[in-house]
Design an enzyme around this catalytic site. Structure first.
Site, short mmCIF file in Angstrom:
data_model
loop_
_atom_site.label_atom_id
_atom_site.label_comp_id
_atom_site.label_asym_id
_atom_site.label_seq_id
_atom_site.Cartn_x
_atom_site.Cartn_y
_atom_site.Cartn_z
N TYR A 52 0.91 -1.11 -0.18
CA TYR A 52 -0.10 0.12 0.10
C TYR A 52 0.74 1.35 0.17
O TYR A 52 2.08 1.36 0.99
CB TYR A 52 -1.05 0.18 1.30
CG TYR A 52 -1.63 1.41 1.42
CD1 TYR A 52 -2.50 1.81 0.38
CD2 TYR A 52 -1.23 2.30 2.49
CE1 TYR A 52 -3.44 2.75 0.54
CE2 TYR A 52 -2.03 3.56 2.33
CZ TYR A 52 -2.98 3.82 1.43
OH TYR A 52 -3.52 5.02 1.67
N HIS A 82 -4.03 16.50 -2.79
CA HIS A 82 -4.50 16.80 -1.45
C HIS A 82 -3.98 17.97 -0.82
O HIS A 82 -4.79 18.06 0.69
CB HIS A 82 -3.48 15.53 -0.60
CG HIS A 82 -4.10 14.09 -0.57
ND1 HIS A 82 -4.25 13.87 -1.90
CD2 HIS A 82 -4.42 13.17 0.09
CE1 HIS A 82 -4.83 12.19 -1.91
NE2 HIS A 82 -4.68 12.04 -0.66
N ASN A 194 1.00 11.68 6.05
CA ASN A 194 0.20 10.67 6.61
C ASN A 194 0.68 10.83 8.30
O ASN A 194 1.33 10.04 8.67
CB ASN A 194 0.35 9.30 5.90
CG ASN A 194 -0.85 8.41 6.09
OD1 ASN A 194 -0.62 7.14 6.11
ND2 ASN A 194 -2.00 8.84 6.46
N TYR A 277 -17.08 31.00 46.58
CA TYR A 277 -16.31 29.95 45.97
C TYR A 277 -15.23 30.54 44.92
O TYR A 277 -14.09 29.95 44.96
CB TYR A 277 -17.09 29.04 45.16
CG TYR A 277 -18.06 28.37 45.94
CD1 TYR A 277 -18.19 28.33 47.38
CD2 TYR A 277 -19.12 27.35 45.38
CE1 TYR A 277 -18.98 27.69 48.29
CE2 TYR A 277 -19.73 26.75 46.08
CZ TYR A 277 -19.80 26.77 47.39
OH TYR A 277 -20.96 26.11 48.39
N ARG A 280 -12.41 31.09 47.49
CA ARG A 280 -12.14 30.06 48.45
C ARG A 280 -11.73 29.02 47.52
O ARG A 280 -10.75 28.05 48.03
CB ARG A 280 -13.36 29.58 49.33
CG ARG A 280 -12.88 28.95 50.32
CD ARG A 280 -14.11 28.54 51.13
NE ARG A 280 -15.48 29.06 51.14
CZ ARG A 280 -16.62 28.73 51.19
NH1 ARG A 280 -16.77 27.34 51.71
NH2 ARG A 280 -17.67 29.12 50.95
N PHE A 326 -2.35 7.02 12.21
CA PHE A 326 -2.43 8.23 11.65
C PHE A 326 -3.80 8.59 12.41
O PHE A 326 -4.11 9.92 12.23
CB PHE A 326 -2.56 8.28 10.39
CG PHE A 326 -3.36 7.17 9.64
CD1 PHE A 326 -4.92 7.15 9.99
CD2 PHE A 326 -3.08 5.90 9.03
CE1 PHE A 326 -5.73 6.12 9.71
CE2 PHE A 326 -3.86 4.88 8.43
CZ PHE A 326 -5.41 5.09 8.72
N GLU A 411 -12.49 5.11 4.88
CA GLU A 411 -12.02 5.82 5.95
C GLU A 411 -13.40 5.95 6.75
O GLU A 411 -13.65 7.45 6.69
CB GLU A 411 -11.03 6.83 5.59
CG GLU A 411 -9.79 6.53 4.87
CD GLU A 411 -9.16 7.34 4.05
OE1 GLU A 411 -9.51 8.62 4.14
OE2 GLU A 411 -8.30 7.15 3.49
#
Length: 508
Positions: A52, A82, A194, A277, A280, A326, A411
């Site tokens: 791959y 990309h 990646n 609060y 404190r 990834f 994916e």
């Protein structure tokens, strides 16, 4: 000079590189591992093995075999196609961190790139040639594909960079420094994009700023305690040891240290039996935020030294395994957690601001005004703080609970970690402005009470703060004061104010 090994990079070293101009280099031992990994990739290509991303397409195209004569075209097409980032670019310091982190990950020797790829990345870091990387467009799984593609474009002489104060074409900056673009070989484009370096880089810068804010919030809160004649008993060591959280104990210890010689604090029963609060419970609330920051720090330092691309190469190429390192889920969770923790520092700060300005809650002039009624004083500063706090509540919605399938459902679960890290950074900027408003109000309150009565530590902080923001003698455009104070809080070396109280003096 910091030596990168792929195994030992720390947040403190990141701070040295990003904020103090420290240079970096690769360790020789790590580079040897890189060479061996590369040799394995070359064998895979020469043998036409089906692996791959080396001899196949990407994502849903993983079943499409690529002829070895088209290996370079495959990598080039990958980067160009990309590079789909949109929106405003990441801050330069984040993009610089991204380049550094990518180089460090490749140095682990599991990615199959040539040493020259790492050398070029480190040149970009050391020469301050910073890729222009759009912030939006990553799903946070399959790696930060879009952002890292914009980073990779610079190595091949495309895209844009920040260089010497200007934004320009990458090739121009490379030529000015005598750097030749590279031609990506098998696996190298995929190895560059990646990974989780966009979300991690954003997370690193966010964490470093959040850590500083957390320390500053304690100093500012200490000044508020003085401005409101707060009760010091609530910070007694035995109270916090009785509960047992280290971060709570440490916060209380630092505040006791800051206020140790103050004449403005009170004992319980002296003016009132107990405080609200927001005063404190400072150790309990701020301490809980510190617990989260410690968790975030741990996850970031793991991810900074992680192999996050795919496939990974083991045993000199005998094992090439397609996995899912990834996937940004660990960082997505950490960033969402950091959002909540840092937002809470502003939540409680805004309540302290209210106590400083509300005449029904203190004995100070209404809204700290020099002429209540004629002049509004800090009235609308509290409005601004409330607006920022409310905005943070929206931004704090977890990004990691969402997922949208991509690549034709190959994916089918993603982390949205980059969105989480970006929103965390936005929250941090808002929190800093809220703390700036508390600082301005606290300085005014202690000035009314008597600066000469302040503790040594808080007085020193007050004096430095007054160099940035003048006393409220007359209504003016306070927006400028808030921004100036926020800028100062971002840029100061906070260790100068906290060093003596951050060492662990007590055993719990």
């Amino acid at each position: 000079m910091i030596t990168l090994t792929g195994e030992s990079l720390t947040l403190e070293q990141m701070k040295e590189v990003l904020y103090r101009g420290q240079k970096v280099r690769a360790s020789e031992k790590s580079m040897e591992a890189v060479k061996k990994s590369r040799e394995a990739v070359d064998r895979i290509v020469s043998e036409s093995r089906v692996v791959y991303g080396i001899t196949t397409g990407f994502g849903k195209f993983s079943d499409v075999l690529i002829d070895k004569n088209h290996v370079q075209d495959l990598q080039l097409n990958l980067i160009r196609s990309h590079a789909c980032g949109v929106g405003e670019p990441f801050p330069e310091i984040v993009s610089k961190a991204m380049v550094l982190l990518r180089a460090n990950a490749l140095l682990k020797g599991f990615s199959g790139v040539r040493p020259i790829i790492i050398e070029k990345l480190l040149e970009l870091v050391n020469l301050e040639i910073i890729p222009v990387i759009p912030q939006q467009g990553s799903l946070g799984a399959s790696g930060d594909l879009a952002p890292l593609s914009h980073l990779a474009l610079v190595l091949i002489g495309e895209g844009e960079v920040f260089y010497k104060g200007n934004q320009m074409e990458a090739i121009s900056a490379l030529q000015q420094e005598g750097i030749l673009p590279v031609t990506l070989e098998a696996k190298e484009g995929l190895a560059l994009i990646n990974g989780t370096q966009a979300m991690t880089a954003m997370g690193v810068v966010g964490y470093l700023e959040a850590e500083q804010l957390a320390f500053e919030s304690e100093l500012i809160a200490s000044m508020t305690i003085e401005g409101l004649n707060g009760i010091i008993d609530a910070f007694a060591e035995e109270v916090h040891v009785a509960r047992g959280y280290k971060q709570q104990i440490d916060t209380a210890r630092r505040i006791r240290g800051y206020l140790s010689d103050s004449l403005l604090t009170t004992q319980q029963g002296e003016l009132r039996v107990q405080d609200a609060y927001s005063l404190r419970c400072i150790p309990q609330v701020h301490g809980a935020s510190w617990q989260v920051l410690d968790y975030v720090k741990e996850k970031l330092e793991i991810e900074m030294n992680a192999a996050t691309d795919n496939p990974l190469i083991f045993d000199d190429g005998e094992k090439v395994i397609s996995g899912g390192n990834f996937h940004g889920q660990p960082i997505a969770f950490a960033m969402d957690f950091m959002k909540i923790a840092v937002a809470e520092l502003a939540n409680i700060s805004e309540r302290r601001i209210e106590r400083l300005v509300n005449p029904q809650l203190n004995d100070l002039p209404a809204f700290l005004s020099p002429q209540p009624g004629l002049q509004s004083g800090a009235m609308i500063m509290q409005y601004a703080a409330a607006a920022l706090v409310s905005e943070n509540k929206t931004l704090a919605h977890p990004a990691s609970v969402d997922s949208i399938p991509s690549s034709a459902n190959q994916e089918d679960h993603v982390s949205m970690g980059t969105i989480a890290s970006r929103h965390a950074y936005q929250i941090i900027q808002n929190v800093r402005r809220v703390l700036a408003i508390e600082l301005i109000c606290a300085m005014q309150a202690v000035e009314i009470r008597g600066v000469e009565k302040m503790a040594t530590q808080t007085k020193r902080f007050f004096e430095k703060g007054r160099e940035q923001v003048a006393s409220l003698k007359q209504d003016r455009v306070f927006s400028k004061d808030i921004e100036k104070a926020a800028k100062w809080l971002k840029e100061i070396e906070i260790s100068h104010f906290i060093k003596e109280f951050t060492v662990e003096k007590e055993q719990y």
